[in-house]
Design an enzyme around this catalytic site. Structure first.
Site, mmCIF file in Angstrom:
data_model
loop_
_atom_site.group_PDB
_atom_site.id
_atom_site.type_symbol
_atom_site.label_atom_id
_atom_site.label_comp_id
_atom_site.label_asym_id
_atom_site.label_seq_id
_atom_site.Cartn_x
_atom_site.Cartn_y
_atom_site.Cartn_z
ATOM 1 N N ASP A 178 19.203 0.959 -16.274
ATOM 2 C CA ASP A 178 18.609 2.059 -17.041
ATOM 3 C C ASP A 178 17.529 2.794 -16.254
ATOM 4 O OD1 ASP A 178 20.267 1.412 -19.093
ATOM 5 O OD2 ASP A 178 18.721 0.753 -20.486
ATOM 6 N N LYS B 128 13.191 0.502 -27.462
ATOM 7 C CA LYS B 128 14.464 0.909 -28.085
ATOM 8 C C LYS B 128 15.459 -0.246 -28.066
ATOM 9 C CE LYS B 128 18.498 3.682 -26.720
ATOM 10 N NZ LYS B 128 19.241 2.595 -26.041
ATOM 11 N N ARG C 232 33.239 0.960 -21.485
ATOM 12 C CA ARG C 232 32.256 0.005 -22.046
ATOM 13 C C ARG C 232 33.035 -0.919 -22.988
ATOM 14 N NH1 ARG C 232 26.536 2.816 -23.460
ATOM 15 N NH2 ARG C 232 25.822 0.672 -23.256
ATOM 16 N N ARG D 288 17.101 10.300 -28.617
ATOM 17 C CA ARG D 288 17.693 8.995 -28.943
ATOM 18 C C ARG D 288 16.774 7.845 -28.541
ATOM 19 N NH1 ARG D 288 22.915 7.804 -26.407
ATOM 20 N NH2 ARG D 288 22.291 5.928 -27.478
HETATM 21 C C1 UD1 Z 1 22.562 -2.828 -22.998
HETATM 22 C C2 UD1 Z 1 21.489 -1.787 -23.207
HETATM 23 C C3 UD1 Z 1 21.672 -0.666 -22.195
HETATM 24 C C4 UD1 Z 1 21.698 -1.227 -20.774
HETATM 25 C C5 UD1 Z 1 22.720 -2.353 -20.671
HETATM 26 C C6 UD1 Z 1 22.678 -3.072 -19.324
HETATM 27 C C7 UD1 Z 1 20.962 -1.886 -25.565
HETATM 28 C C8 UD1 Z 1 21.006 -1.205 -26.904
HETATM 29 N N1 UD1 Z 1 21.579 -1.255 -24.556
HETATM 30 O O1 UD1 Z 1 23.831 -2.206 -23.227
HETATM 31 O O2 UD1 Z 1 20.564 0.216 -22.320
HETATM 32 O O3 UD1 Z 1 22.093 -0.185 -19.893
HETATM 33 O O4 UD1 Z 1 22.470 -3.337 -21.682
HETATM 34 O O5 UD1 Z 1 21.403 -3.569 -19.070
HETATM 35 O O6 UD1 Z 1 20.340 -2.924 -25.396
HETATM 36 N N2 UD1 Z 1 30.931 -5.698 -20.467
HETATM 37 C C9 UD1 Z 1 32.235 -6.141 -20.486
HETATM 38 N N3 UD1 Z 1 32.739 -6.557 -21.685
HETATM 39 C C10 UD1 Z 1 32.002 -6.589 -22.825
HETATM 40 C C11 UD1 Z 1 30.661 -6.129 -22.783
HETATM 41 C C12 UD1 Z 1 30.134 -5.681 -21.578
HETATM 42 O O7 UD1 Z 1 32.945 -6.147 -19.488
HETATM 43 O O8 UD1 Z 1 32.517 -6.994 -23.878
HETATM 44 C C13 UD1 Z 1 30.359 -5.209 -19.166
HETATM 45 C C14 UD1 Z 1 29.996 -3.716 -19.256
HETATM 46 O O9 UD1 Z 1 31.109 -2.899 -19.011
HETATM 47 C C15 UD1 Z 1 28.947 -3.616 -18.184
HETATM 48 C C16 UD1 Z 1 28.237 -4.980 -18.259
HETATM 49 O O10 UD1 Z 1 29.117 -5.843 -18.960
HETATM 50 O O11 UD1 Z 1 29.580 -3.531 -16.926
HETATM 51 C C17 UD1 Z 1 26.899 -4.936 -18.953
HETATM 52 O O12 UD1 Z 1 27.061 -4.368 -20.241
HETATM 53 P P1 UD1 Z 1 26.156 -4.859 -21.443
HETATM 54 O O13 UD1 Z 1 25.080 -5.755 -20.933
HETATM 55 O O14 UD1 Z 1 27.034 -5.381 -22.534
HETATM 56 O O15 UD1 Z 1 25.488 -3.508 -21.935
HETATM 57 P P2 UD1 Z 1 25.143 -3.081 -23.424
HETATM 58 O O16 UD1 Z 1 24.790 -4.293 -24.228
HETATM 59 O O17 UD1 Z 1 26.199 -2.159 -23.920
#
Ligand code: UD1
Length: 414
Positions: A302, A22, A121, A394
């Site tokens: 996850d 996914k 997020r 999903r």
């Molecule tokens: C992706 C995965 C999700 C997984 C996550 C962490 C996909 C579609 N989803 O989500 O399944 O749980 O990685 O392995 O691949 N953060 C910030 N600012 C930002 C972006 C992120 O502070 O602009 C923080 C988030 O709040 C969180 C951390 O960074 O604490 C990791 O988030 P991130 O790696 O971005 O997760 P996703 O890409 O949303």
């Protein structure tokens, strides 16, 4: 699937081929908006988030068609810059269209994304990174408007965000010079995205390491086989471990699953790794100690809920520390309703193993939380009813059919 009924107590036994990932297919699908030619993807999982992403692409003018696990996407014609807000609001990865549309059109009007509720997020790393590359960003009427093709340059991520790394790689495809991303996330799904892009003519180097470099190059269509899903694999392993079963998984990359398989091994399961297969034989379970989530290659956030569910009856206390998301214990009240003993304090959870779990009526909260509830229900005595079970659609393809093929007693309502 609205309601899932599970009668617990049967050990899961059998063999499964792991579905395509996914978290790999969704960024790759978003990337196709940047590719001016036909793309063929194989090993695509039959999951709702992929179908929603295809609908988003069609709304932008791309052509999408599916045959089994094969998807054909054609972005040869003009591509719009404003994804549909209702569809985009259904999943987090819709926001990756931002980078792809900037690369393609030099403009994007992005609705806010949706996805699992795991606490705040934020998108600040995505947007600050793009601004650093000269893109103009403003928020207006609940949308994020971005203008301008990125310039070359270096972006340093304060924390290794998977989504921000992917968005910056995608935007950099249309940049006027080379882009270096430092502090990049190292998840295998990012390397799979880079593999796909490189087949399409791009030059993405270093994906899977903290330093990724993208050098602009002409793009064209290509074929790509999607990486196996390490989280689907982790879920099935946890279900087999929780029920005292025995499972063989095929078509996976065991090394990408190691933090999870190691935790299950420490918990008393026999694990045998092949090159692309893995066998688990459950033993009497004992608490494996502290499990702390973190960015790859650490224990994945996850897998936290599914592994917690697998250890509810393990002897002793298992402690979890969730360092990635601030509110990722939303499955805990439902597990308690099944008889689990779990205490939480902020980002810490402590599970004290109980002798038995019992059926109850519970509601799914998010994708992996729902998987955890299924795992707990499979190892509980009596019937469990899980409402809002659509969360599972999903990310897990043909979920009930696959559960039943392993001997589970499960049926859906509505
Ligand atoms: C992706 C995965 C999700 C997984 C996550 C962490 C996909 C579609 N989803 O989500 O399944 O749980 O990685 O392995 O691949 N953060 C910030 N600012 C930002 C972006 C992120 O502070 O602009 C923080 C988030 O709040 C969180 C951390 O960074 O604490 C990791 O988030 P991130 O790696 O971005 O997760 P996703 O890409 O949303």
């Amino acid at each position: 699937m609205e309601i899932l009924r599970i009668t617990g107590g049967r050990p899961l036994r059998g063999t499964l081929r792991v579905q395509g990932s996914k978290n790999a297919v969704l960024p790759i699908l978003a990337a196709t908006a940047a590719i001016p030619g036909p793309v063929t993807l194989t090993n695509c999982p039959p999951i709702r988030d992929a179908a929603v992403t295809c609908a988003l692409l069609e709304g932008l003018g791309l052509k999408a068609s599916a045959r089994g696990s094969r998807l054909e996407i054609d972005g040869a014609g003009p591509v719009g810059s404003a994804p549909d807000p209702a569809l985009a609001g259904r999943l987090r990865s819709s926001f990756l269209l931002l980078g792809a549309l900037l690369a393609r059109n030099g403009a994007a009007e992005m609705p806010l994304p949706g996805g699992c509720v795991l606490g705040a997020r934020p998108l600040d790393l995505h947007l600050a990174g793009l601004e650093r590359l000269g893109v103009r960003v403003c928020c207006e009427g609940g949308r994020i408007l971005c203008r301008g093709r990125p310039t070359g340059g270096t972006v340093l991520l304060r924390c290794p965000s998977v989504g921000a790394t992917e968005n910056l790689i995608l935007a950099a495809l249309g940049a006027s010079g080379s882009v270096r991303i430092l502090g990049a996330a190292r998840e295998p799904e990012i390397a799979d995205l880079a593999d796909f892009l490189n087949r399409c003519g791009a030059s993405v180097r270093g994906a899977g390491s903290p330093c990724v470099t993208v050098t602009p190059a002409p793009l064209h269509g290509a074929s790509h086989r999607v990486l196996p899903d390490r989280m689907e694999a982790a879920t099935w392993l946890c279900a087999a471990a929780a029920t005292g079963g025995e499972l063989r998984l095929l078509e996976l990359r065991p090394e990408q699953l190691r933090p999870v398989s190691e935790a299950l091994r420490r918990a008393g399961c026999g694990i045998e790794e092949g090159e692309t297969s893995l066998r688990l034989r459950a033993g009497p379970l004992r608490a494996p100690g502290l499990l702390r989530t973190g960015p790859y290659p650490a224990f994945p956030t996850d897998a936290q809920a599914p592994v917690m569910a697998a250890l509810l009856r393990a002897e002793g206390c298992t402690r979890f520390e969730e360092t990635v998301f601030e509110a990722r214990f939303r499955h805990v009240p439902a597990l308690r309703a099944l008889g689990a003993e779990i205490e939480t304090a902020g980002r810490l959870a402590r599970v004290r193993g109980v002798k038995r779990l019992h059926g109850a009526r519970i509601a799914a909260t998010d994708l992996r939380g729902a998987a955890a509830m299924v795992i707990a229900a499979l190892s509980a005595e009596g019937e469990t009813t899980i409402t809002q079970a659509w969360h599972l659609d999903r990310g897990y393809g043909r979920f009930i059919r696959r559960l039943r093929s392993l001997g589970a007693e499960a049926e859906e309502d509505g």
